[in-house]
Design an enzyme around this catalytic site. Structure first.
Site, PDB file in Angstrom:
ATOM      1  N   TYR A  52       0.851  -1.201   0.000  1.00 48.12           N
ATOM      2  CA  TYR A  52       0.000   0.000   0.000  1.00 48.12           C
ATOM      3  C   TYR A  52       0.872   1.232   0.000  1.00 48.12           C
ATOM      4  O   TYR A  52       1.846   1.309   0.760  1.00 48.12           O
ATOM      5  CB  TYR A  52      -0.901   0.025   1.243  1.00 48.12           C
ATOM      6  N   GLU A  54      -0.461   4.855  -0.343  1.00 50.18           N
ATOM      7  CA  GLU A  54      -1.263   6.080  -0.511  1.00 50.18           C
ATOM      8  C   GLU A  54      -0.384   7.308  -0.343  1.00 50.18           C
ATOM      9  O   GLU A  54       0.438   7.375   0.576  1.00 50.18           O
ATOM     10  CB  GLU A  54      -2.422   6.085   0.489  1.00 50.18           C
ATOM     11  N   ASP A 198      -7.609  13.349 -24.590  1.00 48.20           N
ATOM     12  CA  ASP A 198      -7.587  11.953 -24.138  1.00 48.20           C
ATOM     13  C   ASP A 198      -6.960  11.143 -25.270  1.00 48.20           C
ATOM     14  O   ASP A 198      -7.586  10.929 -26.317  1.00 48.20           O
ATOM     15  CB  ASP A 198      -9.035  11.510 -23.866  1.00 48.20           C
ATOM     16  N   THR A 224      -4.860   5.827 -21.293  1.00 46.42           N
ATOM     17  CA  THR A 224      -4.628   4.506 -20.714  1.00 46.42           C
ATOM     18  C   THR A 224      -3.205   4.121 -21.098  1.00 46.42           C
ATOM     19  O   THR A 224      -2.577   4.774 -21.939  1.00 46.42           O
ATOM     20  CB  THR A 224      -5.601   3.455 -21.278  1.00 46.42           C
ATOM     21  N   LYS A 227      -2.954   0.320 -24.504  1.00 43.53           N
ATOM     22  CA  LYS A 227      -3.416   0.163 -25.893  1.00 43.53           C
ATOM     23  C   LYS A 227      -2.191   0.232 -26.810  1.00 43.53           C
ATOM     24  O   LYS A 227      -1.331  -0.640 -26.726  1.00 43.53           O
ATOM     25  CB  LYS A 227      -4.482   1.217 -26.191  1.00 43.53           C
ATOM     26  N   ARG A 233      -2.360  -2.757 -17.849  1.00 42.31           N
ATOM     27  CA  ARG A 233      -3.644  -2.068 -17.663  1.00 42.31           C
ATOM     28  C   ARG A 233      -3.435  -0.923 -16.695  1.00 42.31           C
ATOM     29  O   ARG A 233      -2.923  -1.116 -15.592  1.00 42.31           O
ATOM     30  CB  ARG A 233      -4.689  -3.016 -17.061  1.00 42.31           C
TER      31      ARG A 233
HETATM   32  N1  DSN Z   1     -12.791   0.161 -23.998  1.00 44.71           N
HETATM   33  C1  DSN Z   1     -11.985   1.076 -24.750  1.00 44.71           C
HETATM   34  C2  DSN Z   1     -11.976   0.764 -26.195  1.00 44.71           C
HETATM   35  O1  DSN Z   1     -12.124  -0.410 -26.552  1.00 44.71           O
HETATM   36  O2  DSN Z   1     -11.813   1.645 -27.006  1.00 44.71           O
HETATM   37  C3  DSN Z   1     -12.363   2.493 -24.512  1.00 44.71           C
HETATM   38  O3  DSN Z   1     -12.450   2.742 -23.165  1.00 44.71           O
END
Ligand code: DSN
Length: 414
Positions: A52, A54, A198, A224, A227, A233
């Site tokens: 942890y 924080e 974003d 994120t 991707k 993640r």
């Molecule tokens: N779930 C993501 C996507 O597949 O584009 C977006 O949050």
């Protein structure tokens, strides 16, 4: 307590092995998915999961941060260097919490927020009505043009001038063209809005230099990390120095508790990988493959929204093929080609049974596939969409297996 997973829990072990095989055998085209490297996988499975933490480096609420602090500092430094940002927060659990932190940092409930509408290729958290961001704030949504499938920055500017939002979002999940972040920033400036980009989908393309960066133009950039960036993640926020305190306070203690430190470790590794020259080559391959696949599909009569792609993503309206998106996606999955059904702009069908499919090149490019394989994929898709029967799917699946065997999936030894 020290038994390997195969002994301690054979049931879960088998599911993990089966998922590995599935990911190795399939042609994975969901544009928000990828394969992380063995090193990223290894870092995400470390004892940092036990800790942890924080707070932030040097200011924690728990003892024992001897190695967490240098790890988080290293990750922040790598993120700042890779994207040329003044400040980075690497604690968001994913993209949606990162976006919520932006609301918490800058807005009060009821303030106006303007973003690309979900059915036009936007994201839930940019003010779509079923999301908390559309319920607790006042949403204004822009779209893409019906005739071009592209953003119209004059229309966006006119709408912003009329509505005067407090926050303007750029970015989406099903938009295949370049974003003009400089123009979006000027629109936000004109109406006194904060501007947030974003880049969840395109972070790896920005890092690899094949998509313009929003960092010089935006107040805040969210993403994120899993991707095109090819990390674990998670989520991340980059911002100007003047917003650092507001963003950090919004993430913790505003929204989250302890960060997921094992993911921070994996993110540090992914950011190091993304700074290598080979990642630039990867980013170029992602775009070249998407363009090649889109061109092949269009040559076979597929209606690609906006007439092509500039990034990793392809959105197809299947109306002219007389097959619904869901029917096509399910038949393709049986044929070993994994993508998702998706609404297209101005769709007349419902979101759970839409007209389109969405696909992309990040994962197949990580396997080293190139334009020759994109041609094969287009031909397979054409056969299955023309005849979404079990029989055709089985025939295509056999051919898919032949090809996937030749391109080992990163991080998977099976
Ligand atoms: N779930 C993501 C996507 O597949 O584009 C977006 O949050």
């Amino acid at each position: 307590m020290n038994d390997p997973l195969s002994t301690a829990d054979p049931e879960v072990f088998e599911l993990c092995r089966a998922e590995e095989r599935r990911q190795a055998e399939k042609i994975r085209l969901i544009p928000s998915e990828n394969y992380v490297s063995k090193a990223v996988l290894e870092a995400s499975g470390t004892v940092f999961t036990n800790k942890y933490s924080e707070g932030y480096p040097g200011k924690r609420y728990y003892e024992g941060q001897d190695f967490v602090d240098p790890l988080e500092t290293l990750t922040i430094d790598r993120a700042k260097t890779l994207f040329g940002a003044a400040h980075a927060n690497v604690q968001p659990y994913s993209g949606s919490p990162a976006n919520l932190a932006v609301y918490l940092a800058f807005l009060k409930p009821g303030d106006k927020v303007m973003g690309l509408a979900l059915p036009m290729g936007g994201h839930l958290t940019h003010g779509w009505n079923v999301s908390i961001t559309g319920k607790f704030f006042t949403p204004v949504q822009y779209g893409v043009r019906k005739d071009t499938g592209r953003l119209d920055y004059d229309e966006i500017r006119d709408l912003a001038k009329k509505e005067r939002p407090a926050l303007l979002w750029a970015g989406g999940t099903a938009y295949s063209r370049l974003w003009d972040f400089e123009t979006m920033a000027s629109i936000a400036r004109d109406v006194g809005a904060r501007f947030c980009a974003d880049i969840a989908h395109i972070a790896g393309l920005v890092a690899g230099g094949v998509h313009p960066s929003p960092v010089p133009h935006a107040d805040v950039v969210t993403t994120t990390t899993h991707k095109t960036l090819r990390g674990p993640r998670g989520g991340m926020i980059l911002c100007r120095a003047e917003h650092a305190q507001a963003i950090d306070r919004a993430v913790f203690p505003g929204l989250q508790g302890g960060p997921h430190v094992h993911n921070t470790a994996a993110l540090a590794v992914a950011l190091k990988e993304a700074a290598q020259p080979s990642f630039k080559e990867y980013a170029k391959r992602v775009v070249a493959n998407a363009k090649a696949l889109a061109a092949e599909l269009m040559a076979r009569g597929f209606d690609v929204v906006s007439g092509g792609t500039d990034n990793h993503l392809i959105l197809i309206d299947l109306t002219n093929k007389k097959v619904a998106g869901k029917v096509a996606a399910k038949a393709l999955d049986k044929a070993g080609i994994e993508l998702n059904y998706n609404s297209v702009p101005y769709d007349t069908r419902k979101p759970f049974d839409p007209s389109g499919i969405r696909l992309g090149s990040p994962a197949v490019s990580s396997r080293g596939m190139g334009e020759a394989e994109m041609k094969l994929i287009a031909a397979w898709m054409d056969r299955v969409v023309a005849d979404p029967s079990e029989e055709t799917a089985a025939k295509v699946l056999a051919e898919v297996r032949e090809v996937t065997r030749k391109f080992p999936a990163p991080g998977i030894s099976a």
